[in-house]
Structures are given as structure tokens and as C-alpha cells.
Design a protein around this motif. Structure first.
Motif, PDB file in Angstrom:
ATOM      1  N   ASN A  82       5.775   2.118  12.773  1.00 28.04           N
ATOM      2  CA  ASN A  82       5.820   0.764  13.009  1.00 28.04           C
ATOM      3  C   ASN A  82       5.098  -0.762  11.952  1.00 28.04           C
ATOM      4  O   ASN A  82       5.153  -1.778  11.760  1.00 28.04           O
ATOM      5  CB  ASN A  82       5.124  -0.234  14.382  1.00 28.04           C
ATOM      6  N   TYR A  83       4.597  -0.101  11.290  1.00 30.77           N
ATOM      7  CA  TYR A  83       3.438   0.247  10.067  1.00 30.77           C
ATOM      8  C   TYR A  83       3.590  -0.555   8.929  1.00 30.77           C
ATOM      9  O   TYR A  83       3.831  -1.508   7.884  1.00 30.77           O
ATOM     10  CB  TYR A  83       1.693   0.005  10.283  1.00 30.77           C
ATOM     11  N   MET A  84       3.539   1.156   8.929  1.00 31.02           N
ATOM     12  CA  MET A  84       4.025   1.160   7.147  1.00 31.02           C
ATOM     13  C   MET A  84       6.134   1.106   6.746  1.00 31.02           C
ATOM     14  O   MET A  84       5.880   1.544   5.131  1.00 31.02           O
ATOM     15  CB  MET A  84       3.258   3.017   6.819  1.00 31.02           C
TER      16      MET A  84
ATOM     17  N   VAL B  99       1.259  -1.419  -2.258  1.00 35.16           N
ATOM     18  CA  VAL B  99       1.451  -0.895  -0.737  1.00 35.16           C
ATOM     19  C   VAL B  99       2.840  -1.521  -0.072  1.00 35.16           C
ATOM     20  O   VAL B  99       2.311  -1.795   0.034  1.00 35.16           O
ATOM     21  CB  VAL B  99      -0.038  -0.210  -0.537  1.00 35.16           C
ATOM     22  N   HIS B 100       3.891  -0.267   0.704  1.00 39.69           N
ATOM     23  CA  HIS B 100       3.937  -1.305   1.227  1.00 39.69           C
ATOM     24  C   HIS B 100       5.022  -2.238   1.075  1.00 39.69           C
ATOM     25  O   HIS B 100       4.856  -2.848   1.280  1.00 39.69           O
ATOM     26  CB  HIS B 100       3.151  -1.980   2.877  1.00 39.69           C
TER      27      HIS B 100
ATOM     28  N   HIS C 212      -0.479  -7.175   1.902  1.00 37.80           N
ATOM     29  CA  HIS C 212       0.339  -6.066   1.050  1.00 37.80           C
ATOM     30  C   HIS C 212       1.423  -6.157   2.513  1.00 37.80           C
ATOM     31  O   HIS C 212       2.606  -5.574   2.608  1.00 37.80           O
ATOM     32  CB  HIS C 212       0.180  -4.569   1.613  1.00 37.80           C
ATOM     33  N   ASN C 213       1.197  -7.534   3.382  1.00 43.97           N
ATOM     34  CA  ASN C 213       2.457  -7.494   4.404  1.00 43.97           C
ATOM     35  C   ASN C 213       2.255  -6.604   5.191  1.00 43.97           C
ATOM     36  O   ASN C 213       3.510  -6.730   5.963  1.00 43.97           O
ATOM     37  CB  ASN C 213       3.613  -7.624   4.070  1.00 43.97           C
TER      38      ASN C 213
ATOM     39  N   THR D 265       6.112   5.180  -0.302  1.00 41.14           N
ATOM     40  CA  THR D 265       5.098   5.735  -1.604  1.00 41.14           C
ATOM     41  C   THR D 265       4.282   4.682  -1.940  1.00 41.14           C
ATOM     42  O   THR D 265       4.737   3.668  -1.739  1.00 41.14           O
ATOM     43  CB  THR D 265       5.763   6.330  -2.921  1.00 41.14           C
ATOM     44  N   ALA D 266       2.907   4.293  -2.028  1.00 45.38           N
ATOM     45  CA  ALA D 266       1.879   3.827  -2.434  1.00 45.38           C
ATOM     46  C   ALA D 266       1.595   4.268  -4.243  1.00 45.38           C
ATOM     47  O   ALA D 266       1.140   5.876  -3.996  1.00 45.38           O
ATOM     48  CB  ALA D 266       0.390   3.875  -1.481  1.00 45.38           C
TER      49      ALA D 266
END
Length: 186
Positions: free
Chosen positions: A85-87, A123-124, A157-158, A94-95
């Protein structure tokens, strides 16, 4: 999906390829990354021992990557929500941080060194220029320890947090990095 040894070798090859031949390289494939979200209703903690990184101490370049799915939570449902849901880990697996130190790294000193790396933090799927403060210490001539604490703002990072969950998930996440590097070339 975990990083394979081939992926780690590819990352090292890329760093060697883009950097001068006479550089001193330190690498790790077991950096400890953890994050913490404090809210009125629930604290969220996760960690991963699978960060990979290379530092060229001669040029001050650093590359750091982490597989988002490698973060482990106490509650499996929390881990599932984090990834799906989030990432959106399938879409953004990856980050990474790719940067250069703002001051020379002294690999002859055994004292703690405060080093700021300036570069691109992704990120994201969103890349932001960041300055990350670190402490670096040379242990025995072949081992370098890096520690860093910084914050990541979800909106930068939205990473969307539904209004209904604003008391469950912090808008700013505390991140801790603890990495032990071994020298791979002199």
C-alpha cells in the motif's frame, strides 16, 4: 526478491568502472538499515540487514542500495501493508543513495570523522538531492564503519498516507544506517 550475488557483483563492477583505478574501495553487503515511525496510536519499526554499498575513499563517492522487501516487521500484516500500500515494492523495489563526500575521507585516521555526503536519494521512484550526515571510523586499516541517522518525509517521495491512518503512520520517518565495510582494493 532478494539481491543475488550477481547483482552485488554488478554494482561493484559499475563503481570500479566509473571510478579511477587507483581508488581505495570499501564494500558491504550486510549494512543494517532500520526505520521508526512514532505516532499517538502505534509505533512502527522495521529493519533490514541487506543494504549493499561501496565507498571509494579516494574520490569520496558512495553508492548505497536496499531492497525494500528486505525490511522485516514484528507484524506480518504491517509488512504486507508497507510493501503493497505505501512503498509499492513491486513497482519501486529499491531505495538508493548515490553521492560524494563534501570533505575528504582520511583513511589513515582512527578517530571518528564527521562526513557529509551530498547526492541523490531515491525512494518510491522519487529522487531528491540530500545531504546525509555520517560518522565514519577506520577500525584496523581494512574495516570502515559508517553510521548515520536522518529523516525521510513521506510526502517528499509521494508516499501516500490515507487521512484515516494519520494517527497510525508518521509523516516523517526516522532512519538509522549502520554499515561495516571491508576494503576490496588498495
Amino acid at each position: 526478491m532478494r539481491y543475488s550475488i550477481y547483482y552485488k557483483i554488478l554494482v561493484l563492477f559499475i563503481i570500479f568502472w566509473i571510478s579511477p583505478v587507483n581508488g581505495q574501495f570499501f564494500q558491504t553487503s550486510s549494512a543494517q538499515i532500520s526505520f521508526f515511525s512514532k505516532t499517538p496510536l502505534e509505533d512502527i519499526k522495521a529493519k533490514s540487514p541487506e543494504g549493499i554499498s561501496v565507498i571509494n575513499s579516494s574520490t569520496g563517492e558512495i553508492l548505497f542500495k536496499i531492497d525494500i522487501r528486505s525490511f522485516q516487521f514484528k507484524k506480518s500484516l504491517m509488512q504486507e501493508h508497507f510493501n503493497e500500500n505505501y512503498m509499492e515494492s513491486e513497482k519501486y523495489p529499491t531505495a538508493e543513495f548515490k553521492g560524494i563526500s563534501m570533505v575528504p575521507i582520511d583513511i589513515t585516521s582512527i578517530d571518528n570523522q564527521e562526513v557529509v555526503f551530498k547526492g541523490d536519494f531515491t525512494v518510491h521512484g522519487v529522487t531528491k538531492e540530500r545531504e546525509l550526515k555520517t560518522t565514519i571510523k577506520l577500525i584496523d586499516g581494512n574495516t570502515l564503519v559508517l553510521e548515520s541517522d536522518f529523516q525521510v518525509k513521506c510526502e517528499d517521495h509521494n508516499i501516500k498516507i490515507p487521512r484515516i491512518l494519520w494517527q497510525n503512520i508518521a509523516e516523517i520517518i526516522d532512519v538509522n544506517v549502520n554499515a561495516t565495510y571491508q576494503i576490496v582494493s588498495k
